[in-house]
Design a protein around this motif. Sequence first.
Motif, short mmCIF file in Angstrom:
data_model
loop_
_atom_site.label_atom_id
_atom_site.label_comp_id
_atom_site.label_asym_id
_atom_site.label_seq_id
_atom_site.Cartn_x
_atom_site.Cartn_y
_atom_site.Cartn_z
N LEU A 126 21.29 14.72 53.63
CA LEU A 126 21.68 16.22 54.00
C LEU A 126 20.40 16.87 53.33
CD1 LEU A 126 25.33 16.48 53.20
CD2 LEU A 126 24.46 16.95 55.30
N GLY A 127 19.95 16.40 52.09
CA GLY A 127 18.79 17.09 51.39
C GLY A 127 17.70 16.95 52.29
N ALA A 128 17.44 15.66 52.92
CA ALA A 128 16.26 15.58 53.76
C ALA A 128 16.34 16.47 55.01
CB ALA A 128 16.13 14.15 54.15
N TYR A 129 17.43 16.71 55.57
CA TYR A 129 17.56 17.72 56.61
C TYR A 129 17.39 19.14 56.60
CZ TYR A 129 19.90 19.77 60.76
OH TYR A 129 20.22 20.51 61.67
N PHE A 130 17.86 19.60 55.36
CA PHE A 130 17.99 20.98 54.93
C PHE A 130 16.62 21.38 54.61
CE2 PHE A 130 22.45 20.64 55.68
CZ PHE A 130 22.86 21.84 56.35
N LYS A 131 15.82 20.57 53.86
CA LYS A 131 14.56 20.86 52.90
C LYS A 131 13.44 21.34 54.09
CE LYS A 131 12.04 16.53 52.82
NZ LYS A 131 11.45 15.50 51.90
N GLN A 132 13.81 21.24 55.36
CA GLN A 132 12.87 21.53 56.37
C GLN A 132 12.62 23.06 56.56
OE1 GLN A 132 13.45 19.44 60.45
NE2 GLN A 132 15.11 18.80 59.34
N LEU A 133 13.87 23.62 55.93
CA LEU A 133 13.85 25.19 56.11
C LEU A 133 14.27 26.08 54.93
CD1 LEU A 133 15.67 26.05 59.73
CD2 LEU A 133 13.12 26.17 58.91
N HIS A 134 14.80 25.10 53.91
CA HIS A 134 15.23 25.44 52.71
C HIS A 134 14.53 24.84 51.48
CE1 HIS A 134 18.39 27.82 54.91
NE2 HIS A 134 18.52 26.63 55.49
N GLN A 135 14.61 25.65 50.21
CA GLN A 135 14.28 25.23 49.02
C GLN A 135 15.64 24.32 48.81
OE1 GLN A 135 11.92 27.54 45.86
NE2 GLN A 135 12.89 29.13 46.95
N VAL A 136 15.42 22.86 48.49
CA VAL A 136 16.50 21.99 48.29
C VAL A 136 16.45 21.10 46.81
CG1 VAL A 136 17.59 19.77 48.96
CG2 VAL A 136 16.82 21.72 50.90
N MET A 137 17.49 21.14 46.40
CA MET A 137 17.56 20.43 44.97
C MET A 137 18.70 19.28 45.13
SD MET A 137 17.28 22.89 41.83
CE MET A 137 17.02 21.54 40.94
N ILE A 138 18.30 18.31 44.51
CA ILE A 138 19.24 17.03 44.61
C ILE A 138 19.66 16.43 43.44
CG2 ILE A 138 19.32 14.71 45.52
CD1 ILE A 138 18.03 15.47 48.05
N ARG A 139 20.62 16.39 42.97
CA ARG A 139 21.31 15.57 41.90
C ARG A 139 22.29 14.92 42.17
NH1 ARG A 139 24.82 18.28 37.71
NH2 ARG A 139 24.63 20.20 38.86
N HIS A 140 22.09 13.60 41.39
CA HIS A 140 23.32 12.49 41.60
C HIS A 140 24.07 12.36 40.07
CE1 HIS A 140 21.85 11.44 45.48
NE2 HIS A 140 20.84 11.31 45.16
N ARG A 141 25.24 12.90 40.03
CA ARG A 141 25.63 13.04 38.84
C ARG A 141 26.05 11.80 37.87
NH1 ARG A 141 31.46 16.14 38.03
NH2 ARG A 141 32.15 13.93 38.50
N GLU A 142 26.53 10.87 38.81
CA GLU A 142 27.03 9.63 38.23
C GLU A 142 25.90 8.64 38.16
OE1 GLU A 142 29.32 10.84 37.30
OE2 GLU A 142 30.87 11.73 38.87
N LEU A 143 24.78 8.89 38.55
CA LEU A 143 23.56 7.83 38.56
C LEU A 143 22.71 8.38 37.47
CD1 LEU A 143 22.34 7.43 42.33
CD2 LEU A 143 24.07 6.21 40.91
N GLN A 144 22.93 9.11 36.62
CA GLN A 144 22.17 9.42 35.40
C GLN A 144 21.66 8.24 34.63
OE1 GLN A 144 23.72 12.25 32.37
NE2 GLN A 144 25.39 12.17 33.42
N ASP A 145 22.74 7.38 34.20
CA ASP A 145 22.36 6.43 33.34
C ASP A 145 22.27 5.10 34.00
OD1 ASP A 145 24.44 8.38 31.08
OD2 ASP A 145 22.30 8.34 31.09
N VAL A 146 22.41 4.95 35.59
CA VAL A 146 22.52 3.76 36.08
C VAL A 146 21.04 3.32 36.30
CG1 VAL A 146 23.14 2.85 38.38
CG2 VAL A 146 24.75 4.38 37.23
N ALA A 147 20.73 1.95 36.09
CA ALA A 147 19.47 1.38 36.23
C ALA A 147 19.49 1.05 37.57
CB ALA A 147 19.41 -0.02 35.34
N VAL A 148 18.03 1.22 38.12
CA VAL A 148 17.73 0.99 39.51
C VAL A 148 17.60 -0.48 39.58
CG1 VAL A 148 15.97 1.23 41.17
CG2 VAL A 148 16.39 3.03 39.70
N VAL A 149 18.44 -0.98 40.78
CA VAL A 149 18.47 -2.48 41.12
C VAL A 149 17.02 -2.63 41.84
CG1 VAL A 149 19.68 -4.08 42.20
CG2 VAL A 149 21.01 -2.49 40.98
N VAL A 150 16.24 -3.85 41.52
CA VAL A 150 15.21 -4.32 42.30
C VAL A 150 15.58 -4.95 43.38
CG1 VAL A 150 12.89 -5.05 41.88
CG2 VAL A 150 13.66 -3.71 40.01
#
Length: 293
Positions: free
Chosen positions: A267-291
């Motif tokens: 949704l963020g990628a779709y709407f950023k074409q016309l709007h200022q968009v911010m994205i936040r993932h609340r539950e991922l803030q302390d999740v390590a990225v899996v390689v």
Amino acid sequence: MQLVIVTGLSGSGKTIALRVFEDSGYYCIDNLPATLLPHIQNHVADQNSSKVAVSIDSRSIAIESLPDILQTLKTQGIEFHLLYLDANNETLVKRFSETRRKHPLSTPSQALAESITHERDLLSGLSNIGHHVDTSNLSSNALRNHTRDWMLQIEQGFQQVRPHNLVLSFISFGFKHGIPLDADFVFDVRSLPNPHYDLILRPYNGKQAPIQQFLQNEPMVLEMQHDIQHYIEKWLPSFYHDHRSYVTVGIGCTGGQHRSVFLVEQLGAYFKQLHQVMIRHRELQDVAVVVSP
């Protein structure tokens, strides 16, 4: 002058947010009386600063009239952005208990929970004016990062002319951790196929290729994405007409790891074409990225 106003409930993180602006070269004023806000431009002229951030809290004189004071700023031609920090009562009680600090509105005859409720009532007219952030489940570092991202976003807004000066914020979350207080719209996507039940996919999150490929191959997911897009596009003009500067859309699944994260990214990628968009993932803030292998 680029003016930022930081306000919200005591214990929600206003000091942390203000320090982000201070570290970024803003001239900062903590606990400014609300009645002095219309005169801020005259004071700042003496400081030779074009970027200003002020913190106003419930202790301020005439805090109830702050919405009217902000309207006065608009008539004076002073452009501003307001950051409103919030948290649920349980979190605020816990924070004050851990720090052993006194709530600014506490009295001998009023318990901590009552003081928090009183403060929430005092500030109720401000929560929908600016960018509303629920810090209940945010660590200090996550709040710093989000404030920094928001700061960069509004600085772009000061420099750019867009058809509508509105920031569209998307937040993914898990229902088992509670609904975010800052969401204007909440969409429940728990009915969609869940990658959690695939042991190979479970360690990944919705920002990563294995989950994205899984969900993109599910017709229900794409249909849900289209329906949410259509709903937002239909009703967003009503927020323009109401002169809102920020709209927050919450997308929730069970744990906030896979489906909601994927849809927020799409949704963020779709709407950023016309709007200022911010994205936040609340539950991922302390999740390590899996390689990926």
